[in-house]
Scaffold this motif. Structure first.
Motif, mmCIF file in Angstrom:
data_model
loop_
_atom_site.group_PDB
_atom_site.id
_atom_site.type_symbol
_atom_site.label_atom_id
_atom_site.label_comp_id
_atom_site.label_asym_id
_atom_site.label_seq_id
_atom_site.Cartn_x
_atom_site.Cartn_y
_atom_site.Cartn_z
ATOM 1 N N GLU A 111 32.193 46.778 41.763
ATOM 2 C CA GLU A 111 33.078 47.557 40.876
ATOM 3 C C GLU A 111 33.874 48.595 41.672
ATOM 4 O OE1 GLU A 111 33.289 47.491 37.447
ATOM 5 O OE2 GLU A 111 31.604 46.197 36.893
ATOM 6 N N THR A 114 36.880 47.105 43.254
ATOM 7 C CA THR A 114 38.008 46.866 42.349
ATOM 8 C C THR A 114 38.664 48.185 41.944
ATOM 9 O OG1 THR A 114 36.601 46.816 40.365
ATOM 10 C CG2 THR A 114 37.021 44.714 41.451
ATOM 11 N N GLN A 115 37.842 49.237 41.785
ATOM 12 C CA GLN A 115 38.425 50.549 41.424
ATOM 13 C C GLN A 115 39.304 51.086 42.533
ATOM 14 O OE1 GLN A 115 35.887 53.784 39.994
ATOM 15 N NE2 GLN A 115 34.452 52.211 39.378
ATOM 16 N N LEU A 118 42.341 47.773 43.371
ATOM 17 C CA LEU A 118 43.171 46.984 42.449
ATOM 18 C C LEU A 118 43.897 47.854 41.443
ATOM 19 C CD1 LEU A 118 40.818 43.973 41.590
ATOM 20 C CD2 LEU A 118 42.728 44.027 43.212
ATOM 21 N N ALA A 124 43.399 39.063 42.531
ATOM 22 C CA ALA A 124 42.137 38.903 43.250
ATOM 23 C C ALA A 124 41.721 37.444 43.136
ATOM 24 C CB ALA A 124 41.057 39.803 42.672
ATOM 25 N N TYR A 134 32.876 39.033 39.034
ATOM 26 C CA TYR A 134 34.181 39.142 39.714
ATOM 27 C C TYR A 134 35.338 39.149 38.712
ATOM 28 C CZ TYR A 134 31.132 37.427 43.531
ATOM 29 O OH TYR A 134 30.095 37.224 44.395
ATOM 30 N N VAL A 138 37.664 42.553 37.860
ATOM 31 C CA VAL A 138 39.103 42.462 38.161
ATOM 32 C C VAL A 138 39.910 42.740 36.893
ATOM 33 C CG1 VAL A 138 40.935 40.820 38.790
ATOM 34 C CG2 VAL A 138 38.798 40.891 40.111
ATOM 35 N N ARG A 141 40.418 46.317 35.645
ATOM 36 C CA ARG A 141 41.435 47.133 36.328
ATOM 37 C C ARG A 141 42.847 46.713 35.928
ATOM 38 N NH1 ARG A 141 38.468 50.881 36.877
ATOM 39 N NH2 ARG A 141 40.199 51.910 37.912
#
Ligand SMILES: Cc1ncc(COP(=O)(O)O)c(C=O)c1O
Length: 377
Positions: A111, A114-115, A118, A124, A134, A138, A141
């Motif tokens: 996480e 992604t933070q 993204l 992704a 996953y 993704v 975000r």
């Protein structure tokens, strides 16, 4: 007009969440033992749970003692920098402590990536039948997940490389993969990593690493020295038997780690988890025993599947996908009635399969007997 009606006419605040959040299909965990006990009036001790790839032995005695000792300090906040645990990991892997990010489970590390990396519009890349978190992380975000078709149930690395565009910021690789148990050999993996553009972050998720035979192990932590875009994630939830405490970690270039630490909660790994993980790392014999037990249990489940005329996907993890056919949902339901919880994987695009975690010998036999009875119906 009653107050209740007034409330009903107000706009629904949940609609203020972005569409990509409203459209998220939350993660479905394995059914908890307590829930099945309540539903079917079963005693919890009679239920066998082989649904979440946990170590059926639980943590070692040394780890339990470390947890008990750590309860003396429950009024204190944990060490937000995880000094002692990072020092031990640093010594184990030969990387600097600031190249390590601790997580509330390795899920947290995923996480955090992604933070940190993204934003809406970014892409992704991950494989079909790869770990369900996953796509969820993704989408949360507002980024776009690109699912690449699998090859023999595993990652098609050439196709994943080809799916990378200038908009791609992150690529996820699970090795071994959950739920399929497929594994990529170190040389192949290293070539793939080398082929990825330097500005694309590669998450190499090695949650099941400790179940690999030592000669199958990739020196992935060392690779982070040469590949500043590589993040290796590991967990204490699986072979170390600490799933309940939630502790994992990522190893990566220190500058990348600094970005994850910017978005990390200050006290994301609790004190009991840190103490337990530290003791677990030192208890290497316990992990070796767990690997041996898993290997024997895997052979037992494979033989049991063959005896029932069922095929399976050969697995390098502590779980196995068995093809039970197009009535997998009914087989799952019948197993539940017999007090055996496994994992349906239709949500992974595998509707004919069930995923079974390798249990203790008696648990494996209980499952195979229950499966035979479910199939006979
Ligand atoms: C491939 C993979 N990665 C990561 C995780 C996350 O585990 P945890 O957050 O408990 O470390 C799991 C859990 O099932 C997994 O299967």
């Amino acid at each position: 007009m009653s107050a209740a009606m007034d409330v009903d006419r107000r706009p629904d605040p949940s609609l203020q969440a972005p569409a990509y959040v409203r459209d998220l299909a939350p993660y479905t965990p394995g059914k908890p033992i307590g829930e099945l006990a309540r539903e079917f009036g079963l005693a919890e001790r009679d239920i066998v749970k082989l649904a979440s790839n946990e170590n059926p032995r639980g943590p070692s005695a040394a780890v339990r003692r470390a947890i008990a000792a750590a309860t003396e300090e429950l009024c204190r906040y944990p060490d937000g920098n995880g000094f002692a645990l990072k020092a031990a990991l640093s010594a184990k892997y030969g990387v600097a402590p600031d190249a390590i990010v601790l997580g509330n489970g390795s899920n947290d590390v995923l996480e955090l990536v992604t933070q940190a990396f993204l934003r809406p519009g970014d892409r992704a890349v991950y494989s079909r039948h790869a770990f369900a978190v996953y796509p969820l992380a993704v989408q949360a975000r507002g980024a776009t997940g690109v699912e690449v078709p699998a090859r023999d149930y595993g990652h098609d690395l050439a196709a994943m490389r080809a799916a990378i565009t200038p908009a791609t910021r992150v690529v996820f690789v699970a090795n071994p993969n959950n739920p399929t148990g497929t594994w990529i050999a170190p040389d192949t993996l290293r070539s793939f990593i080398a082929s990825i553009p330097d500005d694309v972050v590669i998450v190499l998720d090695e949650a099941y690493n400790e179940y690999l035979e030592p000669e199958q192990n990739a020196p992935s932590a060392a690779w982070t020295g040469a590949h500043a875009n590589l993040i290796v994630s590991r967990t204490f939830s699986k072979a170390y038997g600490l799933a309940a405490l939630r502790v994992g970690y990522g190893i990566m270039n220190a500058n990348v780690a600094a970005m994850l630490n910017r978005v990390r909660q200050p006290f994301n790994v609790n004190a009991l988890a840190q103490a337990a993980a530290l003791a677990a790392l030192a208890d290497t014999a316990y992990v070796d025993e767990s690997r041996a037990l898993n290997r024997a249990g895997m052979r037992e489940l494979e033989a049991g599947a063959r005896a029932l005329g069922l095929s399976f996907v050969p697995s390098h993890g502590n779980f196995i996908l068995i093809r039970v056919g197009d009535n997998a949902a009914a087989v799952y339901a019948h197993l539940l009635k017999q007090g055996v919880i496994v994992r349906p994987v239709a949500n992974y695009g595998l509707p004919e399969f069930l995923r079974i975690t390798v249990g203790l010998p008696a648990e494996n036999r209980r499952f195979l007997d229950a499966l035979a009875s479910a199939l006979a119906r």
